[in-house]
Structures are given as structure tokens and as C-alpha cells.
Design an enzyme around this catalytic site. Structure first.
Site, PDB file in Angstrom:
ATOM      1  N   ASP A   8     -70.682  33.887   9.749  1.00 18.00           N
ATOM      2  CA  ASP A   8     -69.554  34.767  10.030  1.00 18.00           C
ATOM      3  C   ASP A   8     -69.513  35.087  11.514  1.00 18.00           C
ATOM      4  O   ASP A   8     -70.509  35.563  12.076  1.00 18.00           O
ATOM      5  CB  ASP A   8     -69.674  36.064   9.224  1.00 18.00           C
ATOM      6  CG  ASP A   8     -69.429  35.834   7.737  1.00 18.00           C
ATOM      7  OD1 ASP A   8     -69.065  34.712   7.351  1.00 18.00           O
ATOM      8  OD2 ASP A   8     -69.601  36.789   6.957  1.00 18.00           O
ATOM      9  N   ASP A 129     -59.796  36.848  -2.462  1.00 19.62           N
ATOM     10  CA  ASP A 129     -60.727  37.952  -2.248  1.00 19.62           C
ATOM     11  C   ASP A 129     -60.270  39.154  -3.056  1.00 19.62           C
ATOM     12  O   ASP A 129     -59.095  39.543  -2.997  1.00 19.62           O
ATOM     13  CB  ASP A 129     -60.784  38.305  -0.755  1.00 19.62           C
ATOM     14  CG  ASP A 129     -61.140  37.087   0.096  1.00 19.62           C
ATOM     15  OD1 ASP A 129     -61.881  36.227  -0.403  1.00 19.62           O
ATOM     16  OD2 ASP A 129     -60.667  37.008   1.243  1.00 19.62           O
TER      17      ASP A 129
END
Length: 245
Positions: A8, A129
Site C-alpha cells: 500500500d 469494498d
């Protein structure tokens, strides 16, 4: 079942967040390409790379770090975060990214996903998500009035490679996965599911592996790999169907 170590990217560094909160970022490596090399040396075949700044900005931001990762390792790379138009898709695929992940675009511009999947078979994934069963977009700051299964089913027939399903409440929190819930999603959607969010131990990987026949094709591992709670070699053995020992 494929294991995807997470890289990330925030401000050019490799970080992990808790439930997507940028203020919670912990920096694990200021050289993302070096971190990618470590994962390659550990035996992983894929990387799951997310441009966190890009997810909020709505456009790629950490392009330099992504390009450095691509140049450094021969691993397959799936990339998400801020990819919301055809130009960005073509840019990353042209750079050698193996698969791009479309999340916000899947909700707001489904035709873009369908066209891209038709033109690039096997190289487009959809990020779904979830926050309390509803779809969250735009860096998870907006929650839509659309259910996870509903959105996932919209792309069953267009040739996407996978649905990457993240449980936001569990992401980075080290509380374990809800393997049964992921399996239920997998059974309802005719697309392979990659589970993300909450993986904290080898037991979590084993629980997801047990549901591989339901359609769980992969799992994203983040903080537990970085802090040593999960041994990469043992995890890879489990994912392959062998003993972790």
C-alpha cells in the site's frame, strides 16, 4: 489459492492502514521497490499494490513508486487506487502491470469496466469494498446504497478476472477473517473471489483455503506479513494445499 502480499503506497512509502484511515498509517518501508523485492525473494508470485493517495484523489498519485516496483521485480502485479478512466487503465497495462483493479469506477462507470474487460481479457478486476454490507468508494469515504452481492453480480458476464472483496471493518485491524461470509459471497457470484481484510494468522488462510471450492481464489495479506505474525513460507504452503510445517 493465490496469496497476494499487499504493498500500500502513501506519499511514496509502503504503509499499512487500519480500516482505511489515512491518519492510522504505519510506515513499514520507505522503499516500496525494496519491499517488493523481499516478497519476491520469499516466493510470492503476485503483488497487490494500492495507490492510497490515488484512491482519495481520483487519479494516480504514486506512479513513480509503482514504476519502480515494476522495474524491480518480475512478479505479477495487480494495481488499484485512483484508476477511473480509460487513459489510466491503458497507461498501467502498457507499463507492464498485469491486472488493474477498478473500484469506484465499477460503481460510477460500469460501462468502462465492461469495455476494458472486453479489450483486455483477464487483466481487469473489480474491487468491491464493503462497510456493513454496503459498497464503499472514493477511498472508502463514501458509502453507496448498493449491496456487495448486487454490485458484484453486475460484472459476472463481462470477462473480469476476479472480484477483490475487502471487509473494511476488519482491514488492518488484525481481528481475523470472516471466512464463512466471504464463502457466501463466492457462492452467489460467478466470478472468482479474492478475499481481503483481517488476515491475522495462518488459521485465517487455512479457513479461506477450506472454501476454495466455493470460489475463493485468493487472499490479500498485509500487516500480519509485515509484523511477522505470518511466516510467508508457511502461508504459501497452506495456500498451495500442503501442510504449513
Amino acid at each position: 489459492m493465490i496469496l497476494y502480499p499487499a504493498v500500500d503506497l502513501k506519499d511514496g512509502e509502503c504503509v499499512r492502514l487500519v480500516r482505511g484511515e489515512m491518519a492510522s498509517a504505519t510506515v513499514f518501508n520507505d522503499d516500496p521497490a525494496a519491499q517488493a523485492r523481499r516478497f519476491a525473494e520469499a516466493g510470492f508470485g503476485w503483488l497487490h499494490v494500492v495507490d492510497l493517495n490515488g484512491a482519495f484523489a481520483g487519479r494516480p498519485v504514486n506512479g513513480e513508486a509503482v514504476a519502480a516496483i515494476r522495474k524491480t521485480v518480475d512478479l505479477h502485479i495487480q494495481l488499484g487506487g485512483g484508476i477511473r478512466d480509460r487513459a489510466a487503465i491503458e497507461h498501467w497495462l502498457g507499463l507492464g502491470i498485469d491486472r488493474v483493479v477498478l473500484g469506484t469506477a465499477a460503481l460510477r462507470d460500469p460501462d468502462l469496466v465492461r469495455r476494458a474487460a472486453a479489450d483486455h481479457p483477464g487483466r481487469i478486476a473489480v474491487g468491491v469494498d464493503a462497510r456493513h454490507g454496503r459498497v464503499a468508494v472514493a477511498g472508502w469515504v463514501e458509502t453507496a446504497d448498493v449491496g456487495v452481492v448486487e454490485l458484484a453480480r453486475r460484472f459476472e458476464d463481462c470477462g473480469i478476472a476476479a472480484i477483490i472483496h475487502t471487509d473494511i471493518a476488519r482491514d488492518g485491524a488484525m481481528g481475523g477473517v470472516d471466512a464463512d461470509a466471504v464463502a457466501e459471497l463466492a457462492r452467489q457470484v460467478r466470478v472468482p473471489i479474492i478475499a481481503s481484510g483481517g488476515v491475522a494468522s495462518l488459521a485465517d488462510i487455512a479457513a479461506l483455503k477450506a472454501h476454495e471450492p466455493d470460489g475463493i481464489a485468493g487472499v490479500v495479506c498485509g500487516r500480519a506479513l509485515y509484523d511477522g505474525r505470518i511466516n510467508p513460507h508457511a502461508a504459501l504452503r497452506l495456500a498451495a494445499g500442503a501442510s504449513a510445517c
